[in-house]
Design a protein around this motif. Structure first.
Motif, PDB file in Angstrom:
ATOM      1  N   GLU A  72       1.228  -1.257  -0.106  1.00 47.06           N
ATOM      2  CA  GLU A  72       0.375  -0.394  -0.433  1.00 47.06           C
ATOM      3  C   GLU A  72       0.710   1.578   0.091  1.00 47.06           C
ATOM      4  N   VAL A  73       0.626   2.031  -0.731  1.00 43.74           N
ATOM      5  CA  VAL A  73       1.470   3.410  -1.432  1.00 43.74           C
ATOM      6  C   VAL A  73       1.146   4.356   0.214  1.00 43.74           C
ATOM      7  N   LEU A  74       2.020   4.964   0.534  1.00 44.06           N
ATOM      8  CA  LEU A  74       2.006   5.715   1.826  1.00 44.06           C
ATOM      9  C   LEU A  74       1.883   7.091   1.987  1.00 44.06           C
ATOM     10  N   GLU A  75       2.777   7.181   1.219  1.00 40.96           N
ATOM     11  CA  GLU A  75       3.511   8.726   0.641  1.00 40.96           C
ATOM     12  C   GLU A  75       4.324   9.154  -0.505  1.00 40.96           C
ATOM     13  N   GLN A 111       5.111   5.080 -19.635  1.00 40.40           N
ATOM     14  CA  GLN A 111       5.046   5.211 -21.004  1.00 40.40           C
ATOM     15  C   GLN A 111       3.786   5.490 -21.090  1.00 40.40           C
ATOM     16  N   ARG A 112       2.621   4.658 -19.821  1.00 46.42           N
ATOM     17  CA  ARG A 112       1.190   4.912 -20.294  1.00 46.42           C
ATOM     18  C   ARG A 112       0.775   5.722 -19.109  1.00 46.42           C
ATOM     19  N   HIS A 113       1.325   6.839 -18.113  1.00 49.12           N
ATOM     20  CA  HIS A 113       0.935   7.547 -17.852  1.00 49.12           C
ATOM     21  C   HIS A 113      -0.155   6.898 -16.748  1.00 49.12           C
ATOM     22  N   ILE A 114       0.429   5.802 -16.531  1.00 47.03           N
ATOM     23  CA  ILE A 114      -0.205   5.370 -14.717  1.00 47.03           C
ATOM     24  C   ILE A 114      -0.369   6.111 -13.598  1.00 47.03           C
ATOM     25  N   SER A 115      -0.982   6.886 -12.990  1.00 42.00           N
ATOM     26  CA  SER A 115      -0.850   7.339 -11.937  1.00 42.00           C
ATOM     27  C   SER A 115      -0.884   6.764 -10.572  1.00 42.00           C
ATOM     28  N   VAL A 116      -0.365   6.932  -9.543  1.00 42.16           N
ATOM     29  CA  VAL A 116      -0.028   6.253  -8.373  1.00 42.16           C
ATOM     30  C   VAL A 116      -0.070   6.644  -7.307  1.00 42.16           C
ATOM     31  N   ILE A 117      -1.568   7.447  -6.262  1.00 39.08           N
ATOM     32  CA  ILE A 117      -1.539   8.206  -5.410  1.00 39.08           C
ATOM     33  C   ILE A 117      -1.592   7.220  -4.274  1.00 39.08           C
ATOM     34  N   THR A 118      -2.460   8.228  -3.533  1.00 33.43           N
ATOM     35  CA  THR A 118      -1.120   7.499  -1.661  1.00 33.43           C
ATOM     36  C   THR A 118      -2.628   6.506  -1.711  1.00 33.43           C
ATOM     37  N   TRP A 119      -2.535   5.828  -0.683  1.00 30.96           N
ATOM     38  CA  TRP A 119      -3.287   4.585  -0.232  1.00 30.96           C
ATOM     39  C   TRP A 119      -4.154   3.361  -1.198  1.00 30.96           C
ATOM     40  N   ASP A 120      -3.129   3.874  -2.391  1.00 30.78           N
ATOM     41  CA  ASP A 120      -3.546   2.586  -3.560  1.00 30.78           C
ATOM     42  C   ASP A 120      -2.912   1.556  -3.187  1.00 30.78           C
ATOM     43  N   TRP A 121      -2.778  -0.118  -3.900  1.00 33.45           N
ATOM     44  CA  TRP A 121      -2.669  -0.749  -3.659  1.00 33.45           C
ATOM     45  C   TRP A 121      -2.245  -0.956  -5.026  1.00 33.45           C
ATOM     46  N   VAL A 122      -0.732  -1.466  -4.806  1.00 35.98           N
ATOM     47  CA  VAL A 122       0.091  -1.697  -5.508  1.00 35.98           C
ATOM     48  C   VAL A 122       0.940  -3.371  -5.847  1.00 35.98           C
ATOM     49  N   LYS A 123       1.395  -3.819  -7.036  1.00 37.68           N
ATOM     50  CA  LYS A 123       2.233  -4.867  -7.095  1.00 37.68           C
ATOM     51  C   LYS A 123       3.678  -4.239  -6.864  1.00 37.68           C
ATOM     52  N   VAL A 124       4.226  -4.804  -6.081  1.00 34.52           N
ATOM     53  CA  VAL A 124       6.241  -4.467  -6.260  1.00 34.52           C
ATOM     54  C   VAL A 124       6.606  -5.416  -6.364  1.00 34.52           C
ATOM     55  N   GLU A 125       7.660  -5.046  -7.270  1.00 31.00           N
ATOM     56  CA  GLU A 125       8.811  -6.175  -7.522  1.00 31.00           C
ATOM     57  C   GLU A 125      10.102  -5.461  -6.361  1.00 31.00           C
ATOM     58  N   VAL A 126      10.686  -6.738  -5.152  1.00 33.03           N
ATOM     59  CA  VAL A 126      11.663  -6.336  -4.505  1.00 33.03           C
ATOM     60  C   VAL A 126      12.819  -7.149  -5.105  1.00 33.03           C
ATOM     61  N   ASN A 127      14.192  -6.418  -5.711  1.00 31.15           N
ATOM     62  CA  ASN A 127      15.251  -7.034  -5.125  1.00 31.15           C
ATOM     63  C   ASN A 127      16.007  -7.975  -4.030  1.00 31.15           C
ATOM     64  N   GLN A 128      15.889  -8.952  -4.125  1.00 32.19           N
ATOM     65  CA  GLN A 128      16.840 -10.321  -2.908  1.00 32.19           C
ATOM     66  C   GLN A 128      17.672  -9.196  -2.091  1.00 32.19           C
ATOM     67  N   TYR A 129      17.977  -8.905  -3.568  1.00 33.26           N
ATOM     68  CA  TYR A 129      19.695  -8.583  -2.210  1.00 33.26           C
ATOM     69  C   TYR A 129      19.983  -6.559  -1.822  1.00 33.26           C
TER      70      TYR A 129
END
Length: 94
Positions: A12-15, A43-61
Motif C-alpha cells: 500500500e502506498v503510504l506517501e 509510458q502509459r501515464h498510469i498514476s499512483v496516489i496515496t493509499w493505492d494498492w500496488v504490486k511491487v518487485e523487490v530485489n532480493q539483494y
C-alpha cells in the motif's frame, strides 16, 4: 514475467516523495520500502496516489528498494484485502 532473483509483493502506498519515489508498506512482511514506477507505467501515464494498492518487485539483494509494476483497481484491492483477512483467520484457528 518475473525474473528469478526478484520477489513480487503486494503493498500500500503510504506517501509520495520527491523525484517520483513513493514509500510503500508491504502487506505480508509489514516493512516500509522506497519504490519508483516502472518504465511501462510511466509510458502509459498510469498514476499512483496515496493509499493505492500496488504490486511491487523487490530485489532480493537490496530489500529496501523496489519497483511498482502494477496498480490494483478498487475491486482487485478489495480482493487483496479479503485474502489478507482470510490469512489472519487461518492463523488464529491454529
Amino acid at each position: 514475467m518475473v525474473k528469478e532473483w526478484v520477489l513480487e509483493r503486494d503493498g500500500e502506498v503510504l506517501e509520495k516523495l520527491p523525484a517520483g519515489i513513493m514509500r510503500v508498506k508491504l502487506k505480508d512482511v509489514g516493512t516500509e520500502i522506497r519504490c519508483k514506477l516502472s518504465g511501462k507505467m510511466k509510458q502509459r501515464h498510469i498514476s499512483v496516489i496515496t493509499w493505492d494498492w500496488v504490486k511491487v518487485e523487490v530485489n532480493q539483494y537490496d530489500m529496501t528498494q523496489g519497483r511498482i509494476t502494477y496498480r490494483y483497481n478498487n475491486y482487485q484491492a478489495q480482493a487483496v484485502l479479503e485474502e489478507e483477512a482470510d490469512d489472519v483467520d487461518i492463523e488464529e484457528d491454529k
